[in-house]
Write an enzyme that holds these catalytic residues in place. Structure first.
Site, short mmCIF file in Angstrom:
data_model
loop_
_atom_site.label_atom_id
_atom_site.label_comp_id
_atom_site.label_asym_id
_atom_site.label_seq_id
_atom_site.Cartn_x
_atom_site.Cartn_y
_atom_site.Cartn_z
CG ASP A 16 -8.90 8.68 8.08
OD1 ASP A 16 -8.12 8.84 7.21
OD2 ASP A 16 -9.44 7.66 8.25
N GLY A 158 -8.31 -1.09 4.91
CA GLY A 158 -9.27 -1.71 6.05
C GLY A 158 -8.41 -2.86 6.46
CG HIS A 185 -3.63 -0.23 2.87
ND1 HIS A 185 -4.19 0.89 2.07
CD2 HIS A 185 -3.13 0.31 3.97
CE1 HIS A 185 -4.16 2.04 2.83
NE2 HIS A 185 -3.29 1.85 3.89
CD GLU A 188 -1.20 -2.40 7.56
OE1 GLU A 188 -2.07 -2.27 6.86
OE2 GLU A 188 -0.93 -1.30 8.32
#
Ligand SMILES: [Zn+2]
Length: 320
Positions: A16, A158, A185, A188
């Site tokens: 995306d 997210g 993830h 971060e």
């Protein structure tokens, strides 16, 4: 050195976030200028949450089979032009499902687009931190269904600072039971604790993970467990995870013996290619060409590709 000449492996790349601006304009029926201003992030966002607002328009055009096939096809072409020889492309299927678009249609359309280009790819399906457990379990089941048939793993993406990694233990327990590989993830927008949780869940790779630099023990753990960090330098500056490229821990982590790969994260939102990321790193740090080849060999070894694909890609990364 023309960094385009280096054959590259990209493990952290969001579909995306990598739609061609011209295509966004055409599919969203807006001018190119408007498409660019709504989807390309400034050099500095406030934080990850601010950066993530650039995805709204992008996600809105991924709403039918034709668009998905085209977007995937164009990304595969862009990867090929960037001399990427193996890529794992990720997206969150639950963001695109609707009364007119089933999960199976989403996966099939994207794979159809990718398969039109002669490049080795696999899909990683993202669960989202803000989604319900029910929706996220569905993503694991979907990955299981297509595992080895174009899908290689799941991810958790997210707003990390709002939804701590620790909260998702049960989902990864379930993924392990289903033999669905995963990356997460972590580290971060949140600290080393998030990375420690991901390692504890059994993640062989971590998306970003750069905040491990704050904690000796976390760095030792990553090294000892041979966990690879999927590093995305420009994205980290934009989300304010790192203040500027000179401060980025990528070289320190590499020198310390922690496995890393270099990635774009989002080609459109960050307005970069993997070649331009290598150029940036070359300008600021002491990486040699041999280092870049080694990083790509480490990446393919930590990829979720089949043994056969790994062998083939390793061969193309030999002798440097
Ligand atoms: Zn990412």
């Amino acid at each position: 050195m023309d960094y385009k000449d280096i054959p590259k492996v990209e493990l952290h790349l969001h579909l995306d976030g990598s739609i061609r601006p011209k295509t966004i304009a055409e599919l969203a029926n807006v001018s190119l200028k408007e498409a660019l201003s709504l989807s390309v992030a400034p050099p500095k966002c406030q934080d990850l949450n601010d950066y993530l607002t650039r995805f709204d328009l992008l996600i809105s055009v991924m709403n039918n089979k034709e668009n998905l096939e085209r977007i995937a096809y164009e990304l595969a072409q862009d990867l090929s032009n960037d001399n990427v020889i193996y890529a794992e492309i990720r997206f969150a299927p639950m963001q695109h499902v609707s009364a007119n678009l089933t999960l199976d249609e989403i996966i099939t359309s994207i794979l159809n687009g990718l398969y039109k280009v002669n490049i080795k790819t696999n899909l990683i399906l993202c669960m989202l931190r803000s989604h319900s457990d029910t929706a996220n379990y569905e993503v694991i089941d979907l990955a299981k269904k297509y595992l080895g048939k174009g899908v290689c793993a799941i991810d958790l993406a997210g707003a990390e600072a709002l939804y701590p990694t620790r909260n998702f233990a049960k989902l990864f327990e379930y993924a392990k039971k289903q033999n669905v590989p995963f990356t997460i993830h972590a580290g971060e927008a949140d600290g080393p604790e998030s990375i420690n949780a991901a390692i504890e869940f059994g993640a062989p790779r971590i998306g970003h993970g750069i905040n491990c630099i704050q904690d000796e023990e976390t760095m030792e753990l990553l090294k000892n467990k041979n966990v690879l960090l999927e590093i995305c330098p420009t994205s980290n500056i934009q989300t304010n995870a790192v203040s500027n490229i000179g401060e980025h821990p990528v070289y320190k982590l590499y020198e310390r013996g922690i496995k890393i790969s270099i990635n774009t994260d989002n080609r459109t939102v960050s307005n970069i290619t993997l070649t331009s990321e290598y150029e940036l790193l070359d300008k600021v740090f002491d990486f040699t060409i041999q280092d870049f080849y080694q990083i790509n060999r480490d990446a393919i070894l930590s990829s979720f590709a089949s043994t056969e694909v790994k062998k083939e890609i390793l061969k193309r990364l030999e002798n440097k």
